[in-house]
Write an enzyme that holds these catalytic residues in place. Structure first.
Site, PDB file in Angstrom:
ATOM      1  N   CYS A   1      -5.138  -3.085   2.518  1.00  0.00           N
ATOM      2  CA  CYS A   1      -4.820  -3.053   3.940  1.00  0.00           C
ATOM      3  C   CYS A   1      -6.044  -3.258   4.845  1.00  0.00           C
ATOM      4  CB  CYS A   1      -4.070  -1.773   4.275  1.00  0.00           C
ATOM      5  SG  CYS A   1      -3.093  -1.910   5.798  1.00  0.00           S
TER       6      CYS A   1
ATOM      7  N   GLU B   1       0.847  -1.198   0.000  1.00  0.00           N
ATOM      8  CA  GLU B   1       0.000   0.000   0.000  1.00  0.00           C
ATOM      9  C   GLU B   1       0.884   1.250   0.000  1.00  0.00           C
ATOM     10  OE1 GLU B   1      -3.457   1.805   3.023  1.00  0.00           O
ATOM     11  OE2 GLU B   1      -1.916   0.444   3.779  1.00  0.00           O
TER      12      GLU B   1
ATOM     13  N   VAL C   1       0.198  -2.529  10.543  1.00  0.00           N
ATOM     14  CA  VAL C   1       0.757  -2.250  11.865  1.00  0.00           C
ATOM     15  C   VAL C   1       0.085  -3.101  12.940  1.00  0.00           C
ATOM     16  CG1 VAL C   1       1.452   0.097  11.261  1.00  0.00           C
ATOM     17  CG2 VAL C   1      -0.816  -0.290  12.245  1.00  0.00           C
TER      18      VAL C   1
ATOM     19  N   LYS D   1      -9.578   2.506  -1.761  1.00  0.00           N
ATOM     20  CA  LYS D   1      -9.760   1.888  -0.449  1.00  0.00           C
ATOM     21  C   LYS D   1     -11.020   2.405   0.235  1.00  0.00           C
ATOM     22  CE  LYS D   1      -7.143   1.089   3.840  1.00  0.00           C
ATOM     23  NZ  LYS D   1      -5.852   1.378   4.511  1.00  0.00           N
TER      24      LYS D   1
END
Length: 265
Positions: A141, A38, A168, A108
């Site tokens: 993501c 991404e 993350v 997205k």
């Protein structure tokens, strides 16, 4: 069909470095499909909207054309994430490119954390693209956090979900196993590594780019903190076999008449 996921420590604000590093890593092995992270050209941790604007480009922009040259020369397909400049604003997007050029752009839908300050939420539905190598779907993501993302692509016939990411949250690589298993599809998640500490906000990326089979089998996994690629040979015909046993089918056994009236208050 060989699929490669690529991960590296993307350098914020340096698209030429990031493009060159992607090319170096992709040159290690020939594949039919490559998946890059991404926002892999710009970096992720923006300080303000001006940075986003400066580092964005149109879906047919200069770097898109560079990737088109690669796809044409290698007769391959490629998915990568980028900041897309459009008339309405800027989107966190992914391009799917093939030997004949740009196949499609996904914007997205599920924005994560501070992305909501800088990007518009996607304004297009999930879509599956029929290509010579198979039926390919895109998500980006944080879309992984919502089961509807992969399920919508599966209901449209996706055989392989390409998933550019900047992860993350540690749960995602393992969660992708269940998206693959529940929907009977292959998934290929490309993540990045490294740390971005900018403007008082820190993001540390977890690596573990990963590929799963429709049976939830781990086919390839990259390390936590190392740049590189990982690859797997995929037989996409296996994603057309949705039965679990002689009585249960992952798609046909659904009971959508009992799902549609659920309301959230």
């Amino acid at each position: 069909m060989k699929t490669i996921v690529v991960q590296w420590d993307c350098r914020f604000g340096d698209p030429e470095f990031n493009f060159s590093r992607a090319m170096e890593l992709m040159e290690r092995e020939t594949a039919d499909i490559y998946v890059l992270p991404e926002l892999c050209l710009s970096g992720y941790n923006f300080k303000d909207k001006q940075e986003v604007d400066d580092l964005s480009e149109e879906s047919h922009g200069a770097y898109a054309h560079k990737f088109m040259d690669l796809a044409r020369s290698r007769n391959c397909f490629l998915a990568y994430g980028f900041a897309e400049k459009a008339s309405a604003g800027i989107y966190n997007s992914a391009n799917l490119i093939g030997p004949d050029g740009l196949i499609g752009t996904y914007r997205k839908i599920h924005l994560f954390n501070r992305e909501t300050l800088f990007f518009l939420p996607g304004d297009r539905p999930f879509r599956v693209y029929e290509t010579p190598v198979g039926k390919l779907g895109l998500m980006v993501c944080f879309d992984w956090f919502f089961p509807e993302s992969a399920r919508t692509l599966a209901l449209q016939g996706a055989e392989l979900i390409l998933h550019p990411s900047n992860l993350v949250l540690s749960w995602c690589p393992d969660a992708m196993r269940y998206h693959a298993l529940w929907n009977g599809v292959f998934t290929a998640t490309s993540n990045r590594i490294g740390r971005e500490d900018r403007g008082g906000h820190v993001f540390e990326y977890i690596g573990r780019s990963i590929i799963y089979s429709p049976q939830g089998e781990l086919l390839a996994e990259a390390p936590l903190e190392q740049e590189g690629i990982c690859s797997a040979e995929l037989d996409l015909s296996l994603a057309r076999e949705k039965d679990l046993n002689e009585y249960n089918d992952r798609i046909q056994s659904r009971q959508p008449e009992f799902y549609s009236d659920i309301s959230v208050t």
